[in-house]
Design a protein around this motif. Structure first.
Motif, short mmCIF file in Angstrom:
data_model
loop_
_atom_site.label_atom_id
_atom_site.label_comp_id
_atom_site.label_asym_id
_atom_site.label_seq_id
_atom_site.Cartn_x
_atom_site.Cartn_y
_atom_site.Cartn_z
N LEU A 88 -0.37 -2.39 1.82
CA LEU A 88 -0.43 -2.23 0.37
C LEU A 88 0.88 -2.81 -0.18
O LEU A 88 1.92 -2.15 -0.15
CB LEU A 88 -0.57 -0.75 0.00
CG LEU A 88 -1.70 0.00 0.75
CD1 LEU A 88 -1.69 1.48 0.41
CD2 LEU A 88 -3.05 -0.62 0.43
N PRO A 89 0.86 -4.05 -0.63
CA PRO A 89 2.12 -4.77 -0.90
C PRO A 89 2.99 -4.20 -2.00
O PRO A 89 4.19 -4.42 -2.02
CB PRO A 89 1.65 -6.18 -1.25
CG PRO A 89 0.24 -6.03 -1.67
CD PRO A 89 -0.31 -4.87 -0.92
N TYR A 90 2.38 -3.46 -2.94
CA TYR A 90 3.17 -2.95 -4.06
C TYR A 90 3.74 -1.56 -3.80
O TYR A 90 4.44 -1.02 -4.63
CB TYR A 90 2.32 -2.89 -5.34
CG TYR A 90 1.70 -4.22 -5.72
CD1 TYR A 90 2.45 -5.38 -5.70
CD2 TYR A 90 0.37 -4.29 -6.10
CE1 TYR A 90 1.88 -6.59 -6.04
CE2 TYR A 90 -0.21 -5.50 -6.44
CZ TYR A 90 0.55 -6.64 -6.40
OH TYR A 90 -0.03 -7.83 -6.75
N GLN A 91 3.38 -0.98 -2.66
CA GLN A 91 3.86 0.37 -2.35
C GLN A 91 5.06 0.29 -1.41
O GLN A 91 5.28 -0.72 -0.75
CB GLN A 91 2.74 1.19 -1.70
CG GLN A 91 1.43 1.21 -2.46
CD GLN A 91 1.56 1.75 -3.87
OE1 GLN A 91 2.28 2.70 -4.12
NE2 GLN A 91 0.87 1.11 -4.81
N VAL A 144 9.91 -1.68 -1.22
CA VAL A 144 8.54 -2.13 -1.50
C VAL A 144 8.14 -3.13 -0.41
O VAL A 144 8.88 -4.08 -0.13
CB VAL A 144 8.44 -2.76 -2.90
CG1 VAL A 144 7.06 -3.36 -3.15
CG2 VAL A 144 8.75 -1.72 -3.97
N GLY A 146 5.95 -5.52 0.01
CA GLY A 146 5.75 -6.94 -0.26
C GLY A 146 7.04 -7.74 -0.29
O GLY A 146 7.03 -8.96 -0.15
#
Lengths: 251, 314
Positions: A88-91, A144, A146
């Protein structure tokens, strides 16, 4: 523990996996090797129910997993990583790791709002910390995902699979993109995971890694079974040498 | 001038919350299912017509709202299960064309069933506007400040709905699942998330918010087949402005857009007055201002004001 019987997978006219058999024994590191396009990842995707099989049977602990919903596999103890990361790249790193056990929380939205999930979350965060520590990324929990380098993202994905208390880990090229130091570190990590009683099914192109840590190796080529055995047997097998390793390997 | 700016802010926030709630639905569907729903406004319009019909038959506004939201849920499930599920993952264009087809079908259906005559929808809140005069120190020209009671009630209702949505997406398992699915479908599936259910939920929430917005503005626009066409466009702009990847982005984008729009109109009005230009009405430039906002946002910050910037950086 995991049995694939006569698996047939077709993409239109192309047979990607052809009458493939595979048996993974509990508590072992079992590597699945073969040249590019051999059908290893396709078989992995079938085991993790991301694609449908055209024929055959896949059993895990005596249960036919082909009848199970793909998203329920984690509840049966099957966890996996991907050749191309699926995070989950934004987490944050912590949120990514925690995401794999959120499903274990049985409370309602009101329980969450009223803070009844605090105990669950505290335990979960501790587990996430321990999982991150195993991979040496405990200092990155707040970053994060990402924005992190590829090697660290790989470790996040591995930590995520581990926190879900899996019985078997399906690892798709975990060493890809890692430098020599990180790969050596991976050896130890995979062996320590095995020592915890977790079975590992490994797809890997790094032959040195495979030969060092595997208990059993199965070789595929053109979607078919070629050979199976201990690493030393496989490295001596003329058919395997011809199909995959190259004639100079081991000489 | 202070009163005029304040007035523009008030009107801007009201307009903006409507843009925002439409943008929220559009961005929710886009970020999970991956399709820009061209039928968003018309799906909402069908729900409003159903609500109007129930209101006409029962004279009960609560039943009308309930029926409208239920119809939105049925419509959403139909779109997801009967239409999108078959092409999901095969072709993005096919999904897009389906929504275009639905846009036309819903409009045609509304015309066949309810006709083209605008239908009156009663005021929901029934507050009358208040006229206020600010102290002389702030209001030298003694211009009245209009406080539109109904608009403020609509604003409050939408903000309350937004708060509920934030709580849902932050604290509930389905809400977190939708967020995870919007970031990575396969990644979500392997950690135990039923991505088919999250998609259905996104369609339901998306279309229900469009219906809700439609019901709230129906007393102003009347109920007609084109009632949400423009609002859908403004909602799209709000989503671009705020960022498609952020849950509150579209909402915040909508509010900012609404305020910018009204302030720019005020500024242009004053400028035209100063330059004695009478041939152009600043309000006519409303759409141009919105379009300009999209272009500037896409050039300066393509991910939107609140969008995440990490996608693809590996």
């Amino acid at each position: 523990m995991l049995k694939c019987k006569n698996i047939l997978i077709k993409f239109g006219g192309l047979i990607a996996v052809n009458q493939m058999n595979l048996e993974v024994k509990r508590g072992t590191i079992h590597s699945l090797i073969g040249p590019n396009g051999a059908g290893k990842t396709t078989l992995f995707n079938a085991i993790s129910r991301l694609i449908e099989v055209d024929d055959g049977q896949i059993e895990f602990d005596g249960i036919s997993i082909l009848e199970k919903k793909p998203y329920n596999l984690i509840r049966y103890g099957i966890a996996r990583t991907f050749q191309n990361l699926q995070l989950l790249p934004y987490q944050t790193v912590q949120e990514n790791i925690l995401a794999a056990i959120i499903y274990q929380w049985k409370g309602t939205i009101f329980d969450s709002m009223l803070g009844f999930h605090n105990k669950f979350m505290k335990d979960a965060e501790e587990k996430a910390y321990q999982a991150a520590k195993l991979f040496g990324i405990q200092n990155r929990l707040g970053s994060v995902v990402g924005s992190l380098p590829y090697g660290i993202q790989k470790k996040v994905e591995l930590a995520r699979t581990l926190i879900a208390d899996p019985k078997i880990l399906l690892l798709d090229e975990p060493a890809a993109g890692l430098n020599n130091e990180e790969t050596a570190e991976l050896d130890e990590i995979l062996l320590s995971i095995k020592n915890k009683g977790i079975t590992i099914l490994l797809v890997e192109h790094d032959m040195n890694l495979v030969m060092r840590i595997s208990d059993l190796v199965t070789v595929m080529n053109f979607g078919k079974f070629v050979a199976s055995g201990k690493p030393e047997e496989i490295s001596q097998n003329p058919e395997v040498i011809k199909a995959y390793l190259g004639s100079s390997y081991g000489t | 001038m202070f009163v005029k700016v304040l007035q523009s802010l008030i009107f801007g926030l009201f307009q903006g919350c409507l843009y925002g709630i439409m943008g929220f639905g559009l961005s929710l569907i886009f970020s999970t299912v991956g399709v820009m729903n061209f039928a968003h406004g018309n799906s909402g319009m069908i729900g409003v017509f159903v609500g109007w019909t129930v209101l006409f038959l029962t004279k009960n506004i609560f039943l009308a709202f309930l029926a409208a939201i239920i119809s939105a849920t049925i419509l959403a499930i139909f779109i997801d299960k009967a239409l999108m599920k078959r092409v999901k993952g095969l072709s993005h264009s096919a999904m897009l064309i389906i929504t275009l087809g639905l846009l036309l079908i819903f409009e045609g259906l509304a015309v066949i069933i309810w006709g083209t005559q605008p239908l009156i929808f009663p005021e929901i809140f029934g507050f009358s506007p208040k006229i206020v005069f600010l102290p002389q120190s702030l209001n030298k020209s003694n211009i009245p400040l209009i406080i539109p009671g109904n608009d403020l009630a609509v604003f409050g209702t939408i903000m309350a709905l937004l708060l509920l949505l934030i709580v849902f997406f932050k604290y509930s398992k389905p809400g977190l699942a939708v967020q995870a699915r919007s970031e990575d479908e396969i990644g979500a599936r392997v950690i135990g998330i039923n991505t088919q259910a999250t998609d259905t939920l996104s369609w339901i929430f998306g279309i229900a918010t469009a219906v809700f917005a439609g019901l709230l503005i129906a007393p102003k626009t009347t109920v007609n087949p084109n009632m949400l066409t423009n609002l859908q466009f403004y909602g799209f702009t709000a989503a671009v402005f705020g960022g498609f990847s952020s849950i509150v982005g579209a909402m915040a984008g909508g509010l900012i857009l609404g305020v910018i729009e009204k302030l720019v109109i005020l500024g242009l009005d004053e400028l035209f007055l100063l330059l004695h230009i009478t041939s152009i009405n600043a309000v006519d430039l409303q759409l141009s201002i919105v379009l300009l906002c999209i272009i500037v946002t896409l050039i300066v910050k393509p991910t939107g004001l609140f969008g995440n910037k990490y996608k693809g950086k590996v």
